[in-house]
Enzyme design. Structure first.
Site, mmCIF file in Angstrom:
data_model
loop_
_atom_site.group_PDB
_atom_site.id
_atom_site.type_symbol
_atom_site.label_atom_id
_atom_site.label_comp_id
_atom_site.label_asym_id
_atom_site.label_seq_id
_atom_site.Cartn_x
_atom_site.Cartn_y
_atom_site.Cartn_z
ATOM 1 N N CYS A 47 8.292 -2.286 -2.733
ATOM 2 C CA CYS A 47 7.242 -2.090 -3.743
ATOM 3 C C CYS A 47 7.462 -3.065 -4.904
ATOM 4 C CB CYS A 47 7.290 -0.647 -4.256
ATOM 5 S SG CYS A 47 5.951 -0.244 -5.405
ATOM 6 N N HIS B 102 0.547 3.732 1.485
ATOM 7 C CA HIS B 102 1.423 3.291 0.393
ATOM 8 C C HIS B 102 0.598 3.099 -0.885
ATOM 9 C CE1 HIS B 102 4.933 0.776 -1.221
ATOM 10 N NE2 HIS B 102 3.959 0.493 -2.068
ATOM 11 N N GLU B 103 -0.591 2.497 -0.725
ATOM 12 C CA GLU B 103 -1.442 2.237 -1.907
ATOM 13 C C GLU B 103 -2.066 3.516 -2.454
ATOM 14 O OE1 GLU B 103 0.032 -1.272 -1.282
ATOM 15 O OE2 GLU B 103 -0.787 -0.406 -3.107
ATOM 16 N N HIS C 92 0.182 5.456 -4.581
ATOM 17 C CA HIS C 92 0.297 4.964 -5.958
ATOM 18 C C HIS C 92 -0.751 5.613 -6.869
ATOM 19 C CE1 HIS C 92 3.474 1.991 -6.077
ATOM 20 N NE2 HIS C 92 2.949 1.239 -5.116
#
Ligand code: 5LI
Ligand code: NI
Length: 183
Positions: A110, A153-154, A157
């Site tokens: 990241c 993963h995004e 966030h």
């Protein structure tokens, strides 16, 4: 242009908060931010530009990584069959997912984490997401394998979740039951 100086690191509050949905149709500013995020990813994957501006390579980016607590993400990568994913999305939402899990054999990294954290990151193997694209069109994507990992993963966030939050503390390389390894 976005550079590493614009990317906030571990400890910054934006990384552990839930980001706000953005209004649709997208404002001029939100469209521009998605364009700039997408351009950063392209630059970060260009050897010369990345070296010139000292960019770490990324295949995705989420607005909270820029200290902007909005549900905006950009993605720029190819899957193992050469299918290209290059887009900016607003308000992405996982509307369904498999019970089966998957994980990247090489783990994840990241841009907001300045250290290597080893271990498998268990994620849904297959997901269906809806979102609004940069041209205000509704998008529905069914994803699996590497693309499914990157999108999760995004989207994590946007919910204040970092990849290492998902790594098994007792055994980072513990493999979840019936999980698919993605190499
Ligand atoms: O949030 C986005 N970043 O932090 C960009 C840097 N990380 C990566 O490109 C990356 C690397 C490995 C696995 C995944 Cl899933 C991702 Cl996303
Ligand atoms: Ni990240």
């Amino acid at each position: 242009m976005i550079t590493m100086n614009d990317i906030v690191r571990e400890g910054h509050p934006s990384l552990t908060k839930k980001a706000a949905k953005v209004n649709v149709p997208l404002s001029v500013d939100d469209k521009q931010l998605l364009e700039d995020m997408l351009q950063f990813l392209k630059n970060s994957q260009d050897e010369e530009i990345a070296e010139k501006y000292n960019l770490r390579a990324g295949v995705g980016l989420a607005a909270p990584q820029l200290g902007v607590e909005k549900q905006l993400i950009a993605l720029h990568f190819e899957d193992s069959k050469g299918k290209k994913y290059s887009m900016g999305l607003a308000n992405p939402k996982i509307i369904s997912h498999s019970v089966e899990q998957s994980y990247l054999q090489n783990g994840e990294g990241c841009l907001s984490v300045d250290r290597v954290i080893e271990g498998y990151v268990p994620r849904h193997a297959r997901i269906t997401i809806t979102a609004t694209d940069i041209n205000d069109n509704p998008v529905k994507l069914r994803l699996k394998d590497y693309p499914a990992v990157v999108f999760q993963h995004e989207i994590d966030h946007l919910n204040g979740v970092m990849f290492f939050d998902r790594i098994n503390e007792d055994n980072p390389f513990a493999i979840p039951d019936n999980a698919i390894e993605i190499s």
